[in-house]
Design a protein around this motif. Structure first.
Motif, PDB file in Angstrom:
ATOM      1  N   THR A  61       0.807  -1.218   0.000  1.00  0.00           N
ATOM      2  CA  THR A  61       0.000   0.000   0.000  1.00  0.00           C
ATOM      3  C   THR A  61       0.841   1.270   0.000  1.00  0.00           C
ATOM      4  OG1 THR A  61      -0.112  -0.035   2.411  1.00  0.00           O
ATOM      5  CG2 THR A  61      -1.899  -1.117   1.215  1.00  0.00           C
ATOM      6  N   GLY A  62       2.148   1.178  -0.118  1.00  0.00           N
ATOM      7  CA  GLY A  62       3.020   2.341  -0.022  1.00  0.00           C
ATOM      8  C   GLY A  62       3.340   2.993  -1.351  1.00  0.00           C
ATOM      9  N   ASP A  63       4.249   3.982  -1.309  1.00  0.00           N
ATOM     10  CA  ASP A  63       4.671   4.673  -2.524  1.00  0.00           C
ATOM     11  C   ASP A  63       6.142   4.429  -2.816  1.00  0.00           C
ATOM     12  OD1 ASP A  63       5.904   6.173  -0.558  1.00  0.00           O
ATOM     13  OD2 ASP A  63       5.524   8.085  -1.551  1.00  0.00           O
ATOM     14  N   GLU A  64       6.725   3.437  -2.162  1.00  0.00           N
ATOM     15  CA  GLU A  64       8.147   3.144  -2.330  1.00  0.00           C
ATOM     16  C   GLU A  64       8.305   1.710  -2.810  1.00  0.00           C
ATOM     17  OE1 GLU A  64      11.071   4.874   0.468  1.00  0.00           O
ATOM     18  OE2 GLU A  64      11.531   2.782   0.887  1.00  0.00           O
ATOM     19  N   MET A  65       9.210   1.522  -3.768  1.00  0.00           N
ATOM     20  CA  MET A  65       9.488   0.192  -4.293  1.00  0.00           C
ATOM     21  C   MET A  65      10.997  -0.012  -4.344  1.00  0.00           C
ATOM     22  SD  MET A  65       6.851   0.102  -7.407  1.00  0.00           S
ATOM     23  CE  MET A  65       5.707  -1.208  -7.275  1.00  0.00           C
ATOM     24  N   VAL A  66      11.408  -1.225  -4.617  1.00  0.00           N
ATOM     25  CA  VAL A  66      12.823  -1.550  -4.765  1.00  0.00           C
ATOM     26  C   VAL A  66      13.006  -2.290  -6.085  1.00  0.00           C
ATOM     27  CG1 VAL A  66      14.760  -2.837  -3.813  1.00  0.00           C
ATOM     28  CG2 VAL A  66      13.162  -1.705  -2.272  1.00  0.00           C
ATOM     29  N   ALA A  67      13.932  -1.792  -6.896  1.00  0.00           N
ATOM     30  CA  ALA A  67      14.295  -2.473  -8.140  1.00  0.00           C
ATOM     31  C   ALA A  67      15.498  -3.362  -7.835  1.00  0.00           C
ATOM     32  CB  ALA A  67      14.646  -1.460  -9.222  1.00  0.00           C
ATOM     33  N   ILE A  68      15.429  -4.619  -8.246  1.00  0.00           N
ATOM     34  CA  ILE A  68      16.464  -5.602  -7.939  1.00  0.00           C
ATOM     35  C   ILE A  68      17.071  -6.134  -9.236  1.00  0.00           C
ATOM     36  CG2 ILE A  68      16.930  -7.851  -6.898  1.00  0.00           C
ATOM     37  CD1 ILE A  68      14.595  -7.294  -4.999  1.00  0.00           C
ATOM     38  N   ASP A  69      18.396  -6.282  -9.247  1.00  0.00           N
ATOM     39  CA  ASP A  69      19.103  -6.856 -10.390  1.00  0.00           C
ATOM     40  C   ASP A  69      20.007  -7.965  -9.879  1.00  0.00           C
ATOM     41  OD1 ASP A  69      20.149  -7.176 -13.027  1.00  0.00           O
ATOM     42  OD2 ASP A  69      21.905  -6.020 -12.406  1.00  0.00           O
ATOM     43  N   VAL A 108      18.029  -0.858  -5.651  1.00  0.00           N
ATOM     44  CA  VAL A 108      17.925   0.586  -5.464  1.00  0.00           C
ATOM     45  C   VAL A 108      16.460   0.908  -5.132  1.00  0.00           C
ATOM     46  CG1 VAL A 108      17.559   1.092  -7.921  1.00  0.00           C
ATOM     47  CG2 VAL A 108      18.506   2.837  -6.437  1.00  0.00           C
ATOM     48  N   ARG A 109      16.272   1.861  -4.210  1.00  0.00           N
ATOM     49  CA  ARG A 109      14.923   2.264  -3.824  1.00  0.00           C
ATOM     50  C   ARG A 109      14.356   3.258  -4.822  1.00  0.00           C
ATOM     51  NH1 ARG A 109      14.064   2.544   2.549  1.00  0.00           N
ATOM     52  NH2 ARG A 109      15.629   1.024   3.135  1.00  0.00           N
ATOM     53  N   ILE A 110      13.050   3.153  -5.022  1.00  0.00           N
ATOM     54  CA  ILE A 110      12.322   4.097  -5.865  1.00  0.00           C
ATOM     55  C   ILE A 110      11.174   4.629  -5.024  1.00  0.00           C
ATOM     56  CG2 ILE A 110      10.988   4.407  -7.977  1.00  0.00           C
ATOM     57  CD1 ILE A 110      12.502   1.899  -9.045  1.00  0.00           C
ATOM     58  N   ARG A 111      11.152   5.923  -4.802  1.00  0.00           N
ATOM     59  CA  ARG A 111      10.095   6.553  -4.014  1.00  0.00           C
ATOM     60  C   ARG A 111       9.355   7.532  -4.921  1.00  0.00           C
ATOM     61  NH1 ARG A 111      12.629   8.929   0.589  1.00  0.00           N
ATOM     62  NH2 ARG A 111      12.640   6.827   1.418  1.00  0.00           N
ATOM     63  N   GLY A 112       8.097   7.249  -5.172  1.00  0.00           N
ATOM     64  CA  GLY A 112       7.326   8.079  -6.099  1.00  0.00           C
ATOM     65  C   GLY A 112       7.954   7.999  -7.477  1.00  0.00           C
ATOM     66  N   ASP A 113       8.392   9.153  -8.011  1.00  0.00           N
ATOM     67  CA  ASP A 113       9.040   9.169  -9.319  1.00  0.00           C
ATOM     68  C   ASP A 113      10.542   9.416  -9.216  1.00  0.00           C
ATOM     69  OD1 ASP A 113       8.930  11.777  -8.509  1.00  0.00           O
ATOM     70  OD2 ASP A 113       8.202  12.574 -10.408  1.00  0.00           O
ATOM     71  N   ARG A 114      11.118   9.179  -8.025  1.00  0.00           N
ATOM     72  CA  ARG A 114      12.554   9.415  -7.803  1.00  0.00           C
ATOM     73  C   ARG A 114      13.283   8.109  -7.532  1.00  0.00           C
ATOM     74  NH1 ARG A 114      14.293  14.689  -5.162  1.00  0.00           N
ATOM     75  NH2 ARG A 114      15.991  13.267  -4.721  1.00  0.00           N
ATOM     76  N   LEU A 150      22.121  -0.871  -2.795  1.00  0.00           N
ATOM     77  CA  LEU A 150      22.815  -2.068  -2.317  1.00  0.00           C
ATOM     78  C   LEU A 150      23.548  -2.694  -3.501  1.00  0.00           C
ATOM     79  CD1 LEU A 150      23.086  -4.311  -0.061  1.00  0.00           C
ATOM     80  CD2 LEU A 150      21.100  -5.350  -1.114  1.00  0.00           C
ATOM     81  N   ASP A 151      24.794  -3.076  -3.303  1.00  0.00           N
ATOM     82  CA  ASP A 151      25.574  -3.748  -4.344  1.00  0.00           C
ATOM     83  C   ASP A 151      26.402  -4.845  -3.683  1.00  0.00           C
ATOM     84  OD1 ASP A 151      26.858  -4.506  -6.641  1.00  0.00           O
ATOM     85  OD2 ASP A 151      28.196  -2.779  -6.703  1.00  0.00           O
ATOM     86  N   LEU A 152      25.978  -6.086  -3.835  1.00  0.00           N
ATOM     87  CA  LEU A 152      26.664  -7.224  -3.201  1.00  0.00           C
ATOM     88  C   LEU A 152      27.338  -8.083  -4.257  1.00  0.00           C
ATOM     89  CD1 LEU A 152      23.900  -8.435  -0.731  1.00  0.00           C
ATOM     90  CD2 LEU A 152      25.921  -7.075  -0.188  1.00  0.00           C
ATOM     91  N   ARG A 153      28.580  -8.396  -4.023  1.00  0.00           N
ATOM     92  CA  ARG A 153      29.301  -9.374  -4.850  1.00  0.00           C
ATOM     93  C   ARG A 153      29.424 -10.629  -4.001  1.00  0.00           C
ATOM     94  NH1 ARG A 153      32.094  -6.400  -9.047  1.00  0.00           N
ATOM     95  NH2 ARG A 153      30.634  -4.714  -9.399  1.00  0.00           N
ATOM     96  N   LEU A 154      29.090 -11.737  -4.590  1.00  0.00           N
ATOM     97  CA  LEU A 154      29.150 -13.005  -3.869  1.00  0.00           C
ATOM     98  C   LEU A 154      30.455 -13.724  -4.189  1.00  0.00           C
ATOM     99  CD1 LEU A 154      25.484 -14.116  -4.427  1.00  0.00           C
ATOM    100  CD2 LEU A 154      26.454 -12.909  -2.486  1.00  0.00           C
ATOM    101  N   ALA A 155      30.762 -14.718  -3.380  1.00  0.00           N
ATOM    102  CA  ALA A 155      31.982 -15.506  -3.591  1.00  0.00           C
ATOM    103  C   ALA A 155      31.932 -16.181  -4.957  1.00  0.00           C
ATOM    104  CB  ALA A 155      32.118 -16.545  -2.483  1.00  0.00           C
ATOM    105  N   ARG A 156      33.086 -16.325  -5.567  1.00  0.00           N
ATOM    106  CA  ARG A 156      33.183 -16.917  -6.906  1.00  0.00           C
ATOM    107  C   ARG A 156      32.708 -18.361  -6.874  1.00  0.00           C
ATOM    108  NH1 ARG A 156      36.471 -19.979 -10.263  1.00  0.00           N
ATOM    109  NH2 ARG A 156      36.874 -19.054 -12.305  1.00  0.00           N
ATOM    110  N   PRO A 157      31.651 -18.671  -7.651  1.00  0.00           N
ATOM    111  CA  PRO A 157      31.196 -20.061  -7.706  1.00  0.00           C
ATOM    112  C   PRO A 157      32.089 -20.886  -8.629  1.00  0.00           C
ATOM    113  CG  PRO A 157      29.780 -18.670  -9.038  1.00  0.00           C
ATOM    114  CD  PRO A 157      30.778 -17.771  -8.363  1.00  0.00           C
ATOM    115  N   ALA A 158      32.120 -22.172  -8.407  1.00  0.00           N
ATOM    116  CA  ALA A 158      32.946 -23.063  -9.226  1.00  0.00           C
ATOM    117  C   ALA A 158      32.477 -23.083 -10.680  1.00  0.00           C
ATOM    118  CB  ALA A 158      32.901 -24.476  -8.646  1.00  0.00           C
TER     119      ALA A 158
END
Length: 108
Positions: free
Chosen positions: A27-35, A54-60, A67-75
């Motif tokens: 019901t809010g005006d904030e979303m999160v785009a995930i990659d 990254v957060r998106i609030r309204g049109d901003r 957030l930018d996470l690098r995970l351990a190198r998989p085999a």
């Protein structure tokens, strides 16, 4: 129909867990785009190598609250997967394990 049944079963199963709130109506005006970047295009076999949000609030787009996470190198990291996402093994050298990365606070 099958997706609706699965969603209802997941909602019931997770209702009192750590992620139960994800199944409540929004019901809010904030979303999160995930990659997410993976080792390949086959979602059943590919492993996660990075996660960004990254957060998106309204049109901003709130780039300062990301957030930018690098995970351990998989085999399974190969030349083909490097061509897809551009992350080399050395780029993932300081990466965290998946459980550690998901337990980190969301934003800066």
């Amino acid at each position: 129909m099958l997706k609706a049944l699965r969603r209802a079963a997941d909602r019931r199963r997770q209702a009192h867990g750590d992620y139960g709130w994800l199944f409540a109506p929004y019901t809010g005006d904030e979303m999160v785009a995930i990659d997410c970047e993976t080792t390949g295009l086959d979602t059943r076999q590919a492993e996660l190598v990075s996660l960004a949000a990254v957060r998106i609030r309204g049109d901003r787009v709130l780039t300062s609250d990301s957030l930018d996470l690098r995970l351990a190198r998989p085999a399974s990291l190969s030349g083909d997967s490097i061509r897809i996402h551009g992350l080399r093994g050395i780029d993932l050298a300081e990466g965290a394990g998946i459980d550690e990365a998901l337990a980190r606070p969301c934003c800066k």
